[in-house]
Design a protein around this motif. Structure first.
Motif, short mmCIF file in Angstrom:
data_model
loop_
_atom_site.label_atom_id
_atom_site.label_comp_id
_atom_site.label_asym_id
_atom_site.label_seq_id
_atom_site.Cartn_x
_atom_site.Cartn_y
_atom_site.Cartn_z
N SER A 1 6.76 -43.73 -64.73
CA SER A 1 6.72 -43.80 -63.27
C SER A 1 7.77 -44.79 -62.80
O SER A 1 7.88 -45.90 -63.33
N LEU A 2 8.56 -44.37 -61.82
CA LEU A 2 9.61 -45.23 -61.26
C LEU A 2 9.23 -45.62 -59.85
O LEU A 2 8.82 -44.77 -59.05
N GLN A 3 9.38 -46.91 -59.55
CA GLN A 3 9.04 -47.43 -58.24
C GLN A 3 10.20 -48.23 -57.66
O GLN A 3 10.86 -48.98 -58.37
N SER A 4 10.43 -48.05 -56.40
CA SER A 4 11.19 -48.99 -55.60
C SER A 4 10.40 -49.13 -54.30
O SER A 4 9.44 -48.39 -54.07
N TRP A 5 10.75 -50.09 -53.47
CA TRP A 5 9.97 -50.31 -52.25
C TRP A 5 9.91 -49.01 -51.43
O TRP A 5 10.93 -48.46 -51.05
N ASN A 6 8.69 -48.50 -51.23
CA ASN A 6 8.42 -47.29 -50.44
C ASN A 6 8.79 -45.97 -51.13
O ASN A 6 8.74 -44.91 -50.49
N VAL B 1 19.32 -46.88 -47.57
CA VAL B 1 18.23 -45.92 -47.43
C VAL B 1 17.24 -46.45 -46.39
O VAL B 1 16.73 -47.56 -46.50
N GLU B 2 16.95 -45.63 -45.40
CA GLU B 2 16.04 -46.04 -44.34
C GLU B 2 14.65 -46.34 -44.90
O GLU B 2 14.09 -45.57 -45.67
N GLY B 3 14.09 -47.48 -44.53
CA GLY B 3 12.77 -47.86 -44.98
C GLY B 3 12.74 -48.43 -46.39
O GLY B 3 11.68 -48.71 -46.93
N HIS B 4 13.96 -48.61 -46.98
CA HIS B 4 14.00 -49.16 -48.33
C HIS B 4 13.85 -50.68 -48.23
O HIS B 4 13.56 -51.22 -47.19
N TYR B 5 14.12 -51.35 -49.31
CA TYR B 5 13.65 -52.73 -49.49
C TYR B 5 14.01 -53.67 -48.33
O TYR B 5 15.11 -53.63 -47.79
N PRO B 6 13.06 -54.53 -47.95
CA PRO B 6 13.22 -55.37 -46.76
C PRO B 6 14.18 -56.54 -46.94
O PRO B 6 14.92 -56.88 -46.01
N GLU B 7 14.17 -57.19 -48.10
CA GLU B 7 14.91 -58.44 -48.25
C GLU B 7 16.25 -58.20 -48.94
O GLU B 7 16.44 -58.52 -50.12
N ILE B 8 17.16 -57.62 -48.19
CA ILE B 8 18.50 -57.31 -48.72
C ILE B 8 19.22 -58.62 -49.04
O ILE B 8 19.29 -59.54 -48.22
N VAL C 1 5.68 -56.16 -57.38
CA VAL C 1 5.88 -55.67 -56.01
C VAL C 1 6.87 -56.58 -55.27
O VAL C 1 7.73 -56.11 -54.51
N HIS C 2 6.78 -57.87 -55.51
CA HIS C 2 7.72 -58.79 -54.87
C HIS C 2 9.15 -58.51 -55.35
O HIS C 2 10.10 -58.60 -54.56
N SER C 3 9.31 -58.14 -56.61
CA SER C 3 10.63 -57.79 -57.13
C SER C 3 11.20 -56.59 -56.37
O SER C 3 12.39 -56.55 -56.04
N MET C 4 10.33 -55.59 -56.09
CA MET C 4 10.80 -54.42 -55.36
C MET C 4 11.17 -54.77 -53.92
O MET C 4 12.07 -54.17 -53.33
N GLU C 5 10.49 -55.76 -53.36
CA GLU C 5 10.86 -56.22 -52.02
C GLU C 5 12.28 -56.77 -52.01
O GLU C 5 12.98 -56.71 -51.00
N HIS C 6 12.73 -57.26 -53.16
CA HIS C 6 14.10 -57.78 -53.29
C HIS C 6 15.12 -56.70 -53.64
O HIS C 6 16.29 -57.00 -53.82
N GLY C 7 14.66 -55.46 -53.74
CA GLY C 7 15.58 -54.36 -53.99
C GLY C 7 15.57 -53.80 -55.40
O GLY C 7 16.40 -52.96 -55.75
N ALA C 8 14.63 -54.25 -56.23
CA ALA C 8 14.61 -53.81 -57.63
C ALA C 8 13.93 -52.45 -57.79
O ALA C 8 13.08 -52.04 -57.01
N VAL C 9 14.34 -51.77 -58.86
CA VAL C 9 13.66 -50.56 -59.33
C VAL C 9 12.80 -50.97 -60.52
O VAL C 9 13.30 -51.56 -61.49
N TRP C 10 11.53 -50.65 -60.46
CA TRP C 10 10.58 -50.97 -61.53
C TRP C 10 10.24 -49.69 -62.27
O TRP C 10 9.69 -48.75 -61.70
N ILE C 11 10.58 -49.66 -63.56
CA ILE C 11 10.26 -48.51 -64.40
C ILE C 11 9.06 -48.88 -65.27
O ILE C 11 9.12 -49.83 -66.05
N ALA C 12 7.99 -48.12 -65.10
CA ALA C 12 6.76 -48.35 -65.88
C ALA C 12 6.50 -47.14 -66.77
O ALA C 12 6.86 -46.01 -66.41
N TYR C 13 5.90 -47.38 -67.93
CA TYR C 13 5.61 -46.27 -68.83
C TYR C 13 4.22 -46.46 -69.45
O TYR C 13 3.71 -47.57 -69.57
#
Length: 262
Positions: free
Chosen positions: A188-193, A219-226, A140-152
């Motif tokens: 499942s693909l995740q990015s912040w929000n 993207v509005e509401g996307h990752y906080p720590e650009i 989740v912290h990685s997504m806060e930094h702007g990452a896309v997390w792909i889980a399978y």
């Protein structure tokens, strides 16, 4: 006594004429010298069928190549995403910036999570392919930094299918891939929000999601720590899994924003 008469001039050589000796053949009527003109040769110009066939083949090949290129460009344009709502099936959430850093496990509302409190150490997301179920609080912290997390789901996705997903992640900064036990979809693909669940690794929306949302600060509401870093060599060398606890608040030296490497 009568004198002998001279031979008649018209008869002189008469015998020779009969014998065939000394006689000159009659000249041709045309006044020529007796040489017969050789028959005229009619030359038929042959068509270069081999060259024509080769030229036609080149034209056909060029036309096919151009057609293929046009089709590819049109398909690429069709896959191009300009807004988040163009990705069918995507879900959006509302986790605000400034979420708490915790060292304890978090019960997330979404599975996999897409935001909320998280560990102070982020999972390396520099195009990292994990073969373990990484600790969710770190992802989740990685997504806060702007990452896309792909889980399978490792029960449904394996072998070549994992390799297909890895091609989208390996070496691409801002992405990470990992198995996720108990996942309710194949991928499942995740990015912040934001989250997208699909049933096949060949679903074109996987690439659309990853391309559009990796480090997308527009993207509005996307990752906080650009601008925050995705690099964490410690996590690469010793990744935390869902069975591990936090390494503590001092596990990372800094969480200051840096310029991500694309």
């Amino acid at each position: 006594m009568a004198k002998d008469r001279k031979p008649d001039a018209g008869r002189a050589g008469g015998g020779a004429s009969r014998s065939g000796s000394g006689a000159r053949p009659a000249a041709p009527r045309g006044g020529g010298r007796g040489r017969t003109r050789p028959p005229t040769q009619v030359v038929t110009q042959s068509r270069p069928w081999g060259l024509i066939a080769a030229a036609v083949a080149v034209v056909v090949f060029a036309a096919a190549a151009i057609t293929y290129a046009v089709v590819q460009v049109r398909e690429a344009d069709a896959q191009q995403i300009d807004a988040i709502d163009e990705i069918a099936g995507i879900e959006s959430f509302d986790y605000a910036a400034g979420q708490e850093h915790v060292t304890t496990p978090v019960q997330y509302e979404q599975s996999p999570p897409v935001g909320g409190p998280h560990d102070g150490e982020w999972a390396d997301c520099t195009g990292t392919v994990y073969d373990v179920d990484v600790r969710h609080e770190n992802a989740v912290h990685s997504m806060e930094h702007g990452a896309v997390w792909i889980a399978y789901d490792p029960e449904r996705v394996s072998g070549d299918d994992v390799a297909t997903l890895a091609e989208l992640v390996d070496g691409v900064s801002g992405r990470l891939l990992s198995p996720y036990a108990g996942l309710d979809s194949a991928v499942s693909l995740q990015s912040w929000n934001h989250q997208l669940k699909v049933d096949s690794v060949d679903d074109p929306r996987i690439e659309q999601f990853a391309d559009f949302l990796t480090f997308n600060g527009d993207v509005e509401g996307h990752y906080p720590e650009i601008g925050a870093s995705c690099e964490n060599p410690t996590f690469v060398a010793d990744p935390l899994t869902v069975d591990d606890g936090s390494r503590g608040a001092g596990a990372t030296t800094t969480d200051a924003p840096t310029t991500p490497t694309s």
